[in-house]
Scaffold this motif. Structure first.
Motif, mmCIF file in Angstrom:
data_model
loop_
_atom_site.group_PDB
_atom_site.id
_atom_site.type_symbol
_atom_site.label_atom_id
_atom_site.label_comp_id
_atom_site.label_asym_id
_atom_site.label_seq_id
_atom_site.Cartn_x
_atom_site.Cartn_y
_atom_site.Cartn_z
ATOM 1 N N ILE A 6 0.860 -1.187 0.000
ATOM 2 C CA ILE A 6 0.000 0.000 0.000
ATOM 3 C C ILE A 6 0.893 1.232 0.000
ATOM 4 C CG2 ILE A 6 -1.790 -1.253 1.267
ATOM 5 C CD1 ILE A 6 -1.079 0.520 3.707
ATOM 6 N N ARG A 7 0.368 2.295 -0.574
ATOM 7 C CA ARG A 7 1.145 3.539 -0.695
ATOM 8 C C ARG A 7 0.886 4.433 0.513
ATOM 9 N NH1 ARG A 7 0.478 6.380 -6.253
ATOM 10 N NH2 ARG A 7 -1.737 6.371 -5.665
ATOM 11 N N VAL A 8 1.957 4.791 1.213
ATOM 12 C CA VAL A 8 1.864 5.588 2.437
ATOM 13 C C VAL A 8 2.791 6.799 2.326
ATOM 14 C CG1 VAL A 8 2.188 5.604 4.942
ATOM 15 C CG2 VAL A 8 1.338 3.533 3.800
ATOM 16 N N ALA A 9 2.292 7.947 2.748
ATOM 17 C CA ALA A 9 3.101 9.173 2.720
ATOM 18 C C ALA A 9 2.913 9.938 4.024
ATOM 19 C CB ALA A 9 2.710 10.047 1.536
ATOM 20 N N GLU A 10 3.892 10.782 4.339
ATOM 21 C CA GLU A 10 3.794 11.595 5.553
ATOM 22 C C GLU A 10 2.819 12.747 5.357
ATOM 23 O OE1 GLU A 10 7.063 12.190 8.906
ATOM 24 O OE2 GLU A 10 7.590 13.082 6.984
ATOM 25 N N ASP A 11 2.639 13.154 4.091
ATOM 26 C CA ASP A 11 1.722 14.234 3.748
ATOM 27 C C ASP A 11 1.131 13.933 2.380
ATOM 28 O OD1 ASP A 11 1.275 17.108 2.379
ATOM 29 O OD2 ASP A 11 1.032 17.298 4.551
ATOM 30 N N GLU A 12 -0.086 14.414 2.137
ATOM 31 C CA GLU A 12 -0.755 14.136 0.861
ATOM 32 C C GLU A 12 0.059 14.605 -0.340
ATOM 33 O OE1 GLU A 12 -5.365 14.114 0.608
ATOM 34 O OE2 GLU A 12 -4.834 15.776 1.945
ATOM 35 N N ASN A 13 0.831 15.650 -0.160
ATOM 36 C CA ASN A 13 1.568 16.235 -1.277
ATOM 37 C C ASN A 13 2.963 15.654 -1.447
ATOM 38 O OD1 ASN A 13 -0.585 18.025 -1.839
ATOM 39 N ND2 ASN A 13 0.104 19.378 -0.193
ATOM 40 N N GLU A 14 3.330 14.728 -0.573
ATOM 41 C CA GLU A 14 4.664 14.149 -0.662
ATOM 42 C C GLU A 14 4.632 12.831 -1.438
ATOM 43 O OE1 GLU A 14 6.375 13.733 3.170
ATOM 44 O OE2 GLU A 14 6.396 15.891 3.589
ATOM 45 N N ILE A 19 4.435 0.178 1.505
ATOM 46 C CA ILE A 19 4.562 -0.610 2.732
ATOM 47 C C ILE A 19 3.939 -1.987 2.484
ATOM 48 C CG2 ILE A 19 3.968 -0.747 5.192
ATOM 49 C CD1 ILE A 19 5.786 1.576 4.599
ATOM 50 N N PRO A 20 4.625 -3.069 2.833
ATOM 51 C CA PRO A 20 4.089 -4.413 2.571
ATOM 52 C C PRO A 20 2.929 -4.763 3.498
ATOM 53 C CG PRO A 20 6.129 -4.578 3.799
ATOM 54 C CD PRO A 20 5.978 -3.126 3.434
#
Length: 298
Positions: A6-14, A19-20
């Motif tokens: 799955i796609r994980v970011a610290e901020d929506e714009n980053e 992550i498995p």
């Protein structure tokens, strides 16, 4: 179920990081925290409502919001007291971020000519930058200007520039500043008291009170005895008092001059060199009345 990411970011714009997931399609919070230390959960933006939604977390396990995780980007949640992100930003970047989010405030414009309209005010301040709001304060009963107003700008830098200088509006110098409630705590409060010079002996406290009530609520009127051709008027609102300073007003057919009543006693001798009983007597009278001398009078 085969392993997916799955796609994980610290901020929506980053840019997101993959992550498995586990065999059952869940994602361990520890897997997220391994890449984003301090993470306590995930959230995502609902494509339909455009609102942020939290991902269900049960005993350290994150569950897909629908049948699967889809192609959404999930944003990391941190505890409110977590300062990890800010600690990673260098000092120069921190200053820029803070500056970018500084909001403008309503500024009070003191000393407006009575004839100045809101359109006049807007036209003048529009030369500095985009104006969000202008207002000229008026008496509820008469509709007459109270001699002060408010202005607000879109850009914080414009606000700073406007505060830093005096302004000639309709032929008169005006001051533009933050109201007391938003000013620096160390800045002294503006006086609610005015000095009325060139008074005549037939003016009474009641007459002065009635006259000045057209500008705002009057809390006190004081005429020294023996009579010295001046008086003090105190308003409930310091903005009204400051707006009147510098004006020449006609009371009972006589032109009186309005100035500040400042909390300074070091100019007593220059103002009243021949007061009966001497300077000590004069100072004592004003100490008892809790009134102060103005910086200048006419």
């Amino acid at each position: 179920m085969s392993e997916l990411y799955i796609r994980v970011a610290e901020d929506e714009n980053e840019e997101p990081m993959e992550i498995p997931s586990e065999d059952d399609g869940t994602v361990l919070l520890s897997s997220v925290a391994a890449q984003f230390p301090g993470a306590c959960g995930l959230r995502y933006r609902n494509p339909e409502s455009q609102c942020m939604r939290g991902v269900r977390l049960v005993e350290g396990v994150l569950h897909a919001p629908e049948v699967d995780w889809g192609n959404l980007v999930y944003v990391v949640n941190y505890p409110k007291d977590n300062k990890r992100k800010m600690d990673e930003i260098d000092a120069a970047s921190a200053v820029k971020i803070k500056r970018g989010f500084q909001k403008t405030s309503d500024l009070i414009v003191l000393g407006l000519p009575w004839k100045t309209t809101e359109q006049d005010l807007k036209d003048y301040f529009a030369t500095f930058g985009e104006v969000i709001m202008v207002q000229v304060k008026r008496d509820v009963k008469t509709g007459n200007s109270k001699g002060f107003g408010f202005v607000r700008f879109t850009d914080y830098e414009t606000q700073t520039k406007v505060i830093a200088q005096r302004h000639m509006i309709d032929g008169r110098w005006c001051d533009c500043k933050l109201p007391n409630s938003k000013a620096c705590p160390d800045e002294p409060m503006r006086s609610r008291k005015i000095f009325v010079g060139r008074c005549t002996e037939d003016m009474t406290t009641d007459e002065l009170r009635q006259y000045f009530m057209q500008y705002g609520e009057v809390t006190d009127v004081f005429i020294p005895k023996p009579f010295r051709a001046f008086a003090f008027v105190t308003f409930a609102d310091d903005q009204v008092a400051q707006a009147l300073c510098g004006e020449d007003l006609i009371i009972k057919g006589v032109s009186v001059h309005i100035s500040n009543a400042e909390p300074k006693h070091n100019n007593i001798h220059q103002l009243f060199p021949n007061f009966p009983g001497g300077i000590a007597s004069l100072a004592a009278m004003f100490d008892r009345s809790q009134y102060q001398f103005p910086s200048s009078h006419v």
